[in-house]
Design a protein around this motif. Structure first.
Motif, PDB file in Angstrom:
ATOM      1  N   ASP A 170     -28.385  -2.658   4.761  1.00 48.35           N
ATOM      2  CA  ASP A 170     -29.666  -2.854   5.421  1.00 48.35           C
ATOM      3  C   ASP A 170     -29.879  -2.483   6.575  1.00 48.35           C
ATOM      4  N   PHE A 171     -30.763  -1.737   6.978  1.00 46.41           N
ATOM      5  CA  PHE A 171     -30.969  -1.142   8.182  1.00 46.41           C
ATOM      6  C   PHE A 171     -32.273  -1.864   8.767  1.00 46.41           C
ATOM      7  N   PHE A 172     -32.217  -2.729   9.793  1.00 44.16           N
ATOM      8  CA  PHE A 172     -33.197  -3.523  10.464  1.00 44.16           C
ATOM      9  C   PHE A 172     -33.747  -2.696  11.528  1.00 44.16           C
ATOM     10  N   ILE A 173     -35.009  -1.864  11.548  1.00 42.76           N
ATOM     11  CA  ILE A 173     -35.531  -0.933  12.354  1.00 42.76           C
ATOM     12  C   ILE A 173     -36.813  -1.348  13.203  1.00 42.76           C
ATOM     13  N   ALA A 174     -36.847  -1.178  14.277  1.00 38.41           N
ATOM     14  CA  ALA A 174     -38.102  -1.824  15.063  1.00 38.41           C
ATOM     15  C   ALA A 174     -39.333  -1.054  14.382  1.00 38.41           C
ATOM     16  N   GLN A 175     -40.383  -1.783  14.377  1.00 36.70           N
ATOM     17  CA  GLN A 175     -41.664  -0.875  14.039  1.00 36.70           C
ATOM     18  C   GLN A 175     -42.097  -0.391  15.132  1.00 36.70           C
ATOM     19  N   SER A 176     -41.838  -0.661  16.572  1.00 38.70           N
ATOM     20  CA  SER A 176     -42.540  -0.264  17.540  1.00 38.70           C
ATOM     21  C   SER A 176     -41.818   1.192  18.170  1.00 38.70           C
ATOM     22  N   ASP A 177     -40.552   1.215  17.958  1.00 37.42           N
ATOM     23  CA  ASP A 177     -39.953   2.727  18.298  1.00 37.42           C
ATOM     24  C   ASP A 177     -38.670   3.148  17.564  1.00 37.42           C
ATOM     25  N   PHE A 178     -38.626   2.358  16.418  1.00 40.19           N
ATOM     26  CA  PHE A 178     -37.777   2.923  15.351  1.00 40.19           C
ATOM     27  C   PHE A 178     -36.258   2.651  15.920  1.00 40.19           C
ATOM     28  N   ALA A 179     -35.958   2.033  16.956  1.00 37.28           N
ATOM     29  CA  ALA A 179     -34.694   1.706  17.428  1.00 37.28           C
ATOM     30  C   ALA A 179     -34.043   0.790  16.234  1.00 37.28           C
ATOM     31  N   ILE A 180     -32.978   0.932  16.066  1.00 36.06           N
ATOM     32  CA  ILE A 180     -31.803   0.300  15.112  1.00 36.06           C
ATOM     33  C   ILE A 180     -31.537  -1.205  15.728  1.00 36.06           C
ATOM     34  N   LEU A 181     -31.891  -2.226  15.234  1.00 41.50           N
ATOM     35  CA  LEU A 181     -31.689  -3.553  15.739  1.00 41.50           C
ATOM     36  C   LEU A 181     -30.629  -4.469  15.202  1.00 41.50           C
ATOM     37  N   GLU A 182     -30.334  -3.866  13.813  1.00 44.49           N
ATOM     38  CA  GLU A 182     -29.236  -4.586  13.217  1.00 44.49           C
ATOM     39  C   GLU A 182     -28.886  -3.925  12.030  1.00 44.49           C
ATOM     40  N   ILE A 183     -27.602  -3.923  11.402  1.00 43.66           N
ATOM     41  CA  ILE A 183     -27.507  -3.211  10.057  1.00 43.66           C
ATOM     42  C   ILE A 183     -26.285  -4.511   9.516  1.00 43.66           C
ATOM     43  N   ARG A 184     -26.569  -4.612   8.010  1.00 45.22           N
ATOM     44  CA  ARG A 184     -25.748  -5.665   7.318  1.00 45.22           C
ATOM     45  C   ARG A 184     -25.178  -4.717   6.017  1.00 45.22           C
ATOM     46  N   PHE A 185     -23.819  -4.946   6.037  1.00 49.14           N
ATOM     47  CA  PHE A 185     -22.965  -4.020   5.065  1.00 49.14           C
ATOM     48  C   PHE A 185     -22.743  -5.004   3.943  1.00 49.14           C
ATOM     49  N   TYR A 186     -22.812  -4.553   2.719  1.00 50.76           N
ATOM     50  CA  TYR A 186     -22.563  -5.335   1.503  1.00 50.76           C
ATOM     51  C   TYR A 186     -21.427  -4.696   0.603  1.00 50.76           C
ATOM     52  N   ARG A 187     -20.592  -5.393  -0.152  1.00 46.77           N
ATOM     53  CA  ARG A 187     -19.665  -4.763  -1.157  1.00 46.77           C
ATOM     54  C   ARG A 187     -20.664  -4.967  -2.307  1.00 46.77           C
ATOM     55  N   LEU A 227     -33.210   6.613  27.122  1.00 50.56           N
ATOM     56  CA  LEU A 227     -32.535   7.677  27.893  1.00 50.56           C
ATOM     57  C   LEU A 227     -33.168   9.221  27.058  1.00 50.56           C
ATOM     58  N   ASN A 228     -33.815  10.024  27.725  1.00 49.60           N
ATOM     59  CA  ASN A 228     -34.322  11.175  27.107  1.00 49.60           C
ATOM     60  C   ASN A 228     -35.248  10.862  25.829  1.00 49.60           C
ATOM     61  N   GLY A 229     -35.940   9.979  25.836  1.00 49.92           N
ATOM     62  CA  GLY A 229     -36.539   9.511  24.577  1.00 49.92           C
ATOM     63  C   GLY A 229     -35.730   8.676  23.389  1.00 49.92           C
ATOM     64  N   HIS A 230     -34.554   8.526  23.711  1.00 49.38           N
ATOM     65  CA  HIS A 230     -33.695   7.820  22.713  1.00 49.38           C
ATOM     66  C   HIS A 230     -33.534   6.249  22.975  1.00 49.38           C
ATOM     67  N   SER A 231     -33.904   5.390  22.351  1.00 52.03           N
ATOM     68  CA  SER A 231     -33.824   3.925  22.446  1.00 52.03           C
ATOM     69  C   SER A 231     -32.274   3.736  22.202  1.00 52.03           C
ATOM     70  N   LEU A 232     -31.420   3.334  22.923  1.00 50.67           N
ATOM     71  CA  LEU A 232     -29.937   3.177  22.784  1.00 50.67           C
ATOM     72  C   LEU A 232     -29.502   1.676  23.208  1.00 50.67           C
ATOM     73  N   PRO A 233     -28.524   1.249  22.366  1.00 51.80           N
ATOM     74  CA  PRO A 233     -28.005   0.008  22.800  1.00 51.80           C
ATOM     75  C   PRO A 233     -26.916   0.037  24.085  1.00 51.80           C
ATOM     76  N   ARG A 234     -27.005  -0.853  24.860  1.00 57.08           N
ATOM     77  CA  ARG A 234     -25.753  -0.862  25.816  1.00 57.08           C
ATOM     78  C   ARG A 234     -24.779  -1.635  25.594  1.00 57.08           C
ATOM     79  N   ARG A 235     -25.286  -2.589  24.261  1.00 58.39           N
ATOM     80  CA  ARG A 235     -24.052  -3.423  23.744  1.00 58.39           C
ATOM     81  C   ARG A 235     -24.092  -3.500  22.260  1.00 58.39           C
ATOM     82  N   MET A 236     -23.234  -3.467  21.470  1.00 58.86           N
ATOM     83  CA  MET A 236     -23.086  -3.554  19.908  1.00 58.86           C
ATOM     84  C   MET A 236     -22.247  -4.732  19.559  1.00 58.86           C
TER      85      MET A 236
END
Length: 260
Positions: A160-177, A197-206
């Protein structure tokens, strides 16, 4: 409540394409740290470097974890294409040589963390089947949920990819078996620690949580350059064999990361 009309006004394929392009659609130079918390609360730290460049339709990714000595270092070179046929090579300290890894070995964990090389791969829309759509709030922010099934050998059955509606930044990923209702691993990208940075919303912490093992690995990005000039000649087995720093960047007055 989630912004339902806005969430479903755009196709799942378009959402995933824009999210993947935001997160993986750029060349990178990065210095990062891994903070690994074991089930008994012990914390281990390792520094790493990463260089990624898109070359003639394929993505080349050099990754190096500095273990203090050549026998403890981990270095890998991954070459990926949208159509598959990936190649993965790694420096094996005990053998003091570079070996090609199989697709199954991509899911192996390294340096005592709950991370695998697969967790650091570039994702391509063409290599995923879309199997579900929904909407949710992530820390109060409206988000799309796009569920995918990998069309390649993988350590998980769906995500499951949780993707911000505002800027399409990935906020969370859940992995399933296979057949599981609960995720076995979750990757969080706190919005408070996002930089543009240069138009890319990137995490400074994961934050990667292994819910089965009870462990947690945090990745802290200490310095990063997006779309810098990168020499194509770096992406060779010779680089893996050399015991040298990939980057000469130093962190430039980073802002405090939330939670430190």
């Amino acid at each position: 409540m989630p912004a339902w009309p806005e969430a479903f006004a755009i196709s799942g394929h378009e959402i995933l394409s824009r999210a993947f392009d935001n997160f993986w659609g750029c060349d990178l130079e990065e210095q990062l740290e891994f903070h690994v918390t074991t089930a008994n609360g012990q914390v281990m730290r390792n520094k790493a470097e990463r260089i990624r460049k898109r070359i003639r339709g394929r993505t080349y990714d050099l990754f190096s974890v500095r273990g203090g000595t050549d026998r403890r270092d981990f270095r890998s070179l991954r070459i990926q294409g949208r159509g598959g046929s990936d190649e993965l090579f790694a420096w094996v300290p005990d053998l003091r040589r570079v070996r090609r890894l199989s697709s199954a070995q991509r899911a192996d964990q390294f340096f005592g963390s709950n991370l695998s090389l697969e967790d650091l791969e570039v994702q391509f829309v063409e290599r995923n089947e879309l199997v579900g759509r929904a909407a949710a709030l992530v820390e109060g922010e409206p988000a799309h949920i796009v569920t995918t099934h990998p069309l390649y050998d993988s350590g998980y059955d769906r995500a499951d990819f949780f993707i911000a509606q505002s800027d399409f930044a990935i906020l969370e990923i859940r992995f399933y078996r296979v057949g599981a209702l609960e995720a076995f691993k979750i990757a969080h990208m706190p919005r408070a620690d996002t930089e543009n940075l240069n138009g890319h919303s990137l995490p400074r912490r994961m934050i990667f949580q292994d819910l089965e093992a009870g462990t947690q690995t945090e990745i802290h990005y200490r310095s990063r350059r997006v779309n810098p000039p990168i020499d194509e000649g770096l992406f060779t087995k010779t680089t893996l064999e050399s015991h040298r720093r990939l980057l000469r960047l130093e962190p430039v007055a980073p802002k405090p990361v939330h939670g430190e």
